[in-house]
Motif scaffolding. Structure first.
Motif, mmCIF file in Angstrom:
data_model
loop_
_atom_site.group_PDB
_atom_site.id
_atom_site.type_symbol
_atom_site.label_atom_id
_atom_site.label_comp_id
_atom_site.label_asym_id
_atom_site.label_seq_id
_atom_site.Cartn_x
_atom_site.Cartn_y
_atom_site.Cartn_z
ATOM 1 N N SER A 215 -3.699 -3.658 4.671
ATOM 2 C CA SER A 215 -3.378 -2.631 3.668
ATOM 3 C C SER A 215 -2.671 -1.431 4.263
ATOM 4 N N GLY A 216 -2.647 -1.313 5.583
ATOM 5 C CA GLY A 216 -1.965 -0.196 6.229
ATOM 6 C C GLY A 216 -1.600 -0.555 7.651
ATOM 7 N N SER A 217 -1.013 0.396 8.346
ATOM 8 C CA SER A 217 -0.620 0.148 9.729
ATOM 9 C C SER A 217 -1.781 0.483 10.663
ATOM 10 N N ALA A 218 -1.553 0.308 11.953
ATOM 11 C CA ALA A 218 -2.630 0.485 12.933
ATOM 12 C C ALA A 218 -3.155 1.907 12.974
ATOM 13 N N GLY A 219 -2.317 2.894 12.650
ATOM 14 C CA GLY A 219 -2.734 4.284 12.754
ATOM 15 C C GLY A 219 -3.055 4.948 11.445
ATOM 16 N N GLN A 220 -3.167 4.185 10.367
ATOM 17 C CA GLN A 220 -3.313 4.787 9.042
ATOM 18 C C GLN A 220 -4.712 4.613 8.475
ATOM 19 N N LYS A 221 -5.184 5.700 7.819
ATOM 20 C CA LYS A 221 -6.365 5.606 6.986
ATOM 21 C C LYS A 221 -5.922 5.206 5.583
ATOM 22 N N VAL A 222 -6.784 4.500 4.871
ATOM 23 C CA VAL A 222 -6.468 4.089 3.510
ATOM 24 C C VAL A 222 -7.577 4.581 2.583
ATOM 25 N N PRO A 223 -7.251 4.879 1.320
ATOM 26 C CA PRO A 223 -8.246 5.460 0.417
ATOM 27 C C PRO A 223 -9.227 4.426 -0.128
ATOM 28 N N ASP A 224 -10.378 4.925 -0.589
ATOM 29 C CA ASP A 224 -11.369 4.053 -1.211
ATOM 30 C C ASP A 224 -10.802 3.421 -2.473
ATOM 31 N N ARG A 225 -10.064 4.217 -3.268
ATOM 32 C CA ARG A 225 -9.404 3.658 -4.449
ATOM 33 C C ARG A 225 -8.191 2.888 -3.962
ATOM 34 N N SER A 226 -8.292 1.574 -3.961
ATOM 35 C CA SER A 226 -7.341 0.737 -3.244
ATOM 36 C C SER A 226 -6.106 0.400 -4.073
ATOM 37 N N GLU A 227 -4.993 1.042 -3.749
ATOM 38 C CA GLU A 227 -3.725 0.669 -4.360
ATOM 39 C C GLU A 227 -3.315 -0.725 -3.909
ATOM 40 N N PHE A 228 -3.699 -1.075 -2.720
ATOM 41 C CA PHE A 228 -3.427 -2.410 -2.173
ATOM 42 C C PHE A 228 -4.040 -3.475 -3.076
ATOM 43 N N ARG A 229 -5.305 -3.292 -3.440
ATOM 44 C CA ARG A 229 -5.974 -4.264 -4.324
ATOM 45 C C ARG A 229 -5.331 -4.282 -5.704
ATOM 46 N N VAL A 230 -5.004 -3.107 -6.239
ATOM 47 C CA VAL A 230 -4.396 -3.036 -7.572
ATOM 48 C C VAL A 230 -3.095 -3.841 -7.604
#
Length: 365
Positions: A215-230
Motif C-alpha cells: 500500500s506504500g513505499s518502504a519509507g511511508q506511513k499509511v492511514p488507518d482509513r485505507s484508500e488502498f483497500r477502497v
C-alpha cells in the motif's frame, strides 16, 4: 415512507441478492479457464484460496486500527464473490501470525493447480540494521520497539521471510497484498523483477508467478482509513474502467492501485512487482471482473450509511441493481426465472410507473 416504496425497495433488495448470486456463480465458473484474445486456453485453475489477516486490537502499546476490521468485512465479501475460499485471521499474536502464513501455505499451496491470495492489514515497522532497512509485520502482542527492542524482534515477523514462504508454494500463481506502514520495504528484502507494462492475456500469463503489492513505499506511513483497500475493492467489484476485457491481471491491478491511491493521497505510493528468480516472474495472477453495469452503482443505488460511509471521493454508494424500465428482460433469464412471476410482475409494474409519473402520484411519500 409509503407502502409502494417500501414494497419496491424490498423487492429491489431481493432482486439484488439474486443478481449477485447469479453473478458470483458466473465469476466462479469463469475462473476455471483463462483464454487469450484468440480464444486459446493459457491457464487452467483449480481451486482459489485467500488468507486475510487483520491486526486491529493491539495490546502492548501500538495504536488500535479500527479501520482494519471494516477492511476485512469488505475484502471477505469481494474475494468470496470472486470464487475464493476465504480464511480469516483477526488480531493474531506472534505465534498465530506465523502459523497463519505457514499453515495456509502447507494446506493449500501444495496443489499446483490452486491459486493463493494473501492479504495482511495492520501495523508495520522498519528498523535499520547496518544501514539497511528491514521491514516487519507487527502482531497484536508485540511491544513498541522503543520500549523493548529485543522482545519486538522476537515477536514481529520480518518481511524478508515472505520470499522464503513464496518459494515454498507449489501452486502456480500466488499474490501477496500488504496494507501497512513501511510495507514497501518488502521489495528491499526481495529480488524484484521490474514491473512490466500491463499487457493482454497471453501464453506468458499461465507461467508461474509470485506477485507482491504494497500500500506504500518502504519509507511511508499509511492511514488507518485505507484508500488502498477502497480502490482495490472498487476495482474487483468492476466499478472502474480498469481493463478492456473481462480479465484483470496482478500487473494491471498493481498499476491501477499505484495511480489511483497516489491521485487520492499524494503522500502514498503503492508498489508492485514479482519475485525475480528466473521462474516466478513470468506469469501473472488473473481476476475475472464482473460487468460494470451490475456493479457500478450508477443506477439504482442508495447512499452508504454506517461505519463505512464516505469511504471514497464524492461519497460512497451501496450498489443494488440497475432498474431498466419498463421491463426486466435485461437482467437475463437465469435471474428472471429465479425471482418468480409474481416478483417480476411487481417490479415491472413499478418500473413502468416510473415512466408515467401520474400513475404513482402521492404513492412515494
Amino acid at each position: 415512507m409509503g407502502r409502494a416504496r417500501q414494497v419496491f425497495l424490498a423487492l429491489l433488495t431481493l432482486t439484488g441478492l439474486q443478481t449477485s448470486a447469479a453473478l458470483a456463480q458466473d465469476v466462479d465458473r469463469g475462473l476455471r479457464t483463462v483464454r487469450d484474445p484468440a480464444g486459446e486456453e493459457v491457464l487452467e485453475i483449480g481451486d482459489s484460496y485467500a488468507l486475510l489477516i487483520g491486526a486491529s486490537k493491539y495490546t502492548a502499546g501500538w495504536q488500535p486500527l479500527p479501520g482494519v476490521e471494516r477492511d476485512l468485512v469488505e475484502l471477505e465479501r469481494v474475494f468470496l464473490a470472486h470464487g475464493f475460499d476465504v480464511r480469516l485471521v483477526p488480531d493474531p499474536n506472534a505465534e498465530e501470525l506465523r502459523d497463519a502464513f505457514e499453515n495456509f501455505i502447507r494446506e493449500y499451496g501444495r496443489d499446483e493447480t490452486n491459486r493463493l491470495l494473501i492479504y495482511y492489514a495492520g501495523h508495520g515497522h522498519t528498523i535499520s540494521i547496518h544501514e539497511r532497512p528491514r521491514g516487519y509485520l507487527v502482531p497484536v502482542d508485540a511491544p513498541l520497539p522503543e520500549d523493548d527492542i529485543d522482545l519486538f524482534l522476537d515477536k514481529a515477523l520480518p518481511l524478508h521471510t515472505m520470499g522464503g514462504l513464496a518459494l515454498d508454494i507449489r501452486a502456480r500463481h500466488a499474490i501477496f497484498f500488504f496494507d501497512s506502514c513501511f510495507s514497501g520495504s518488502v521489495f528491499g528484502d526481495l529480488d524484484r523483477a521490474p514491473p512490466p507494462p500491463p499487457a493482454s492475456i497471453s501464453y506468458l500469463t499461465g507461467k508461474p508467478v509470485r506477485q507482491f503489492i504494497s500500500s506504500g513505499s518502504a519509507g511511508q506511513k499509511v492511514p488507518d482509513r485505507s484508500e488502498f483497500r477502497v480502490q482495490l475493492v472498487d476495482a474487483l467489484d468492476g466499478k472502474t474502467e480498469l481493463s478492456s476485457d473481462e480479465y484483470v491481471t496482478g500487473t494491471e491491478l498493481g498499476n491501477f492501485l499505484f495511480r489511483t491511491v497516489m491521485d487520492a493521497r499524494g503522500d502514498q505510493t503503492p508498489q508492485y512487482g514479482a519475485l525475480e528468480d528466473g521462474v516466478y516472474d513470468k506469469g501473472d495472477f488473473v481476476f475475472v471482473i464482473p460487468p460494470r453495469a451490475l456493479g457500478s452503482g450508477a443506477v439504482g443505488s442508495v447512499p452508504a450509511t454506517g461505519s463505512d460511509a464516505g469511504t471514497s471521493a464524492g461519497g460512497s454508494t451501496i450498489s443494488t441493481i440497475a432498474v431498466l424500465p419498463p421491463t426486466l428482460i435485461d437482467l437475463g433469464p437465469e435471474v428472471r426465472d429465479g425471482l418468480g412471476d409474481a416478483i417480476v410482475g411487481a417490479l415491472n409494474e413499478f418500473a413502468g410507473s416510473i415512466m408515467d409519473p401520474n400513475s404513482v402520484s402521492g404513492a412515494l411519500t
